[in-house]
Design an enzyme around this catalytic site. Sequence first.
Site, PDB file in Angstrom:
ATOM      1  CB  SER A  47     -11.622   1.411 -12.203  1.00  0.00           C
ATOM      2  OG  SER A  47     -11.585   1.330 -10.795  1.00  0.00           O
ATOM      3  CG  HIS A 105      -0.758   4.345  -5.607  1.00  0.00           C
ATOM      4  ND1 HIS A 105      -1.487   3.180  -5.642  1.00  0.00           N
ATOM      5  CD2 HIS A 105      -1.137   5.047  -6.697  1.00  0.00           C
ATOM      6  CE1 HIS A 105      -2.270   3.184  -6.713  1.00  0.00           C
ATOM      7  NE2 HIS A 105      -2.082   4.313  -7.371  1.00  0.00           N
TER       8      HIS A 105
HETATM    9  N1  SAH Z   1      -9.880   2.333  -8.895  1.00  0.00           N
HETATM   10  C1  SAH Z   1     -10.356   3.586  -8.328  1.00  0.00           C
HETATM   11  C2  SAH Z   1      -9.292   4.328  -7.533  1.00  0.00           C
HETATM   12  C3  SAH Z   1      -8.742   3.590  -6.356  1.00  0.00           C
HETATM   13  S1  SAH Z   1      -7.988   4.679  -5.184  1.00  0.00           S
HETATM   14  C4  SAH Z   1     -10.966   4.486  -9.414  1.00  0.00           C
HETATM   15  O1  SAH Z   1     -11.203   4.047 -10.526  1.00  0.00           O
HETATM   16  O2  SAH Z   1     -11.225   5.653  -9.167  1.00  0.00           O
HETATM   17  C5  SAH Z   1      -7.260   3.544  -4.068  1.00  0.00           C
HETATM   18  C6  SAH Z   1      -8.233   2.846  -3.134  1.00  0.00           C
HETATM   19  O3  SAH Z   1      -7.498   1.805  -2.496  1.00  0.00           O
HETATM   20  C7  SAH Z   1      -8.833   3.700  -2.033  1.00  0.00           C
HETATM   21  O4  SAH Z   1     -10.241   3.689  -2.123  1.00  0.00           O
HETATM   22  C8  SAH Z   1      -8.358   3.037  -0.728  1.00  0.00           C
HETATM   23  O5  SAH Z   1      -9.345   2.981   0.296  1.00  0.00           O
HETATM   24  C9  SAH Z   1      -8.002   1.648  -1.188  1.00  0.00           C
HETATM   25  N2  SAH Z   1      -6.987   0.973  -0.379  1.00  0.00           N
HETATM   26  C10 SAH Z   1      -5.734   1.431  -0.082  1.00  0.00           C
HETATM   27  N3  SAH Z   1      -5.054   0.531   0.638  1.00  0.00           N
HETATM   28  C11 SAH Z   1      -5.897  -0.528   0.818  1.00  0.00           C
HETATM   29  C12 SAH Z   1      -5.789  -1.775   1.511  1.00  0.00           C
HETATM   30  N4  SAH Z   1      -4.664  -2.129   2.131  1.00  0.00           N
HETATM   31  N5  SAH Z   1      -6.843  -2.611   1.493  1.00  0.00           N
HETATM   32  C13 SAH Z   1      -7.996  -2.266   0.857  1.00  0.00           C
HETATM   33  N6  SAH Z   1      -8.160  -1.104   0.193  1.00  0.00           N
HETATM   34  C14 SAH Z   1      -7.125  -0.238   0.177  1.00  0.00           C
HETATM   35 MG    MG Z   2      -5.143   4.592  -9.831  1.00  0.00          MG
END
Ligand code: SAH
Ligand code: MG
Length: 211
Positions: free
Chosen positions: A47, A139
């Site tokens: 993204s 999530h």
């Molecule tokens: N935007 C990405 C997908 C994100 S997946 C794409 O385009 O593919 C969700 C991400 O959030 C993961 O890499 C995970 O490490 C991060 N994440 C989850 N909880 C978090 C937190 N509390 N602080 C920082 N990063 C977090």
């Molecule tokens: Mg997502």
Amino acid sequence: MDERLLDIARATKGFMPEAEGLALHEAAQRAGKLGPLLEVGTYCGKSAVYLGAAARAAETVLFTVDHHRGSEENQAGWEHHDREVVDPETGRMDTLPFFRTAMQAADLEDVVIGVVGHSIPVGRAWGTPLGFLFIDGGHAEDVALADYEVWSPHVVEGGTLAIHDVFEDPAEGGQAPFHVWRRAVADGFEPQSTTGSLRVLTNASSSAAAR
Ligand code: SAH
Ligand code: MG
């Protein structure tokens, strides 16, 4: 969006369908005129290619926050696990090298600023008003809501909030991002568009202080 960058987005690991990435790009390019972009949840930078291209076009920057250790749902044994992103030395996930590779390939290193850390402490210490905020981190219910609460007050009036993985029907996916979307609407963010599971809202009210 530039075809070359689109190819890099396609080749980058992640969870961003192309139609949603393009919608994200368009919304971010518009909102980027009001201030920097910030993404919660970098993963491997898929993204961030769409958002970084938007930041470049809007003559601003993208901050993208992640501890790079993966969400609960990315860990071994869960649905969204990818063995290739596990560091063999430590046995822990590390998506940072993949992100760096993607930004270099996309020639976006001068526009995209990776912030390596936990979202909540970063958000608490944050001071720069944002034109655009994209919430796509953990999530789990408490994690998603905490991201909204700490980051949404940083969105300027007229700025944009985008939320990913919003599913109204529990059969389609987890409900936390949908609950965040409902909360944002209750707080005065105005729904603008829906593309797949991507919801875009604008901060139309001047009641940011009330949140
Ligand atoms: N935007 C990405 C997908 C994100 S997946 C794409 O385009 O593919 C969700 C991400 O959030 C993961 O890499 C995970 O490490 C991060 N994440 C989850 N909880 C978090 C937190 N509390 N602080 C920082 N990063 C977090
Ligand atoms: Mg997502």
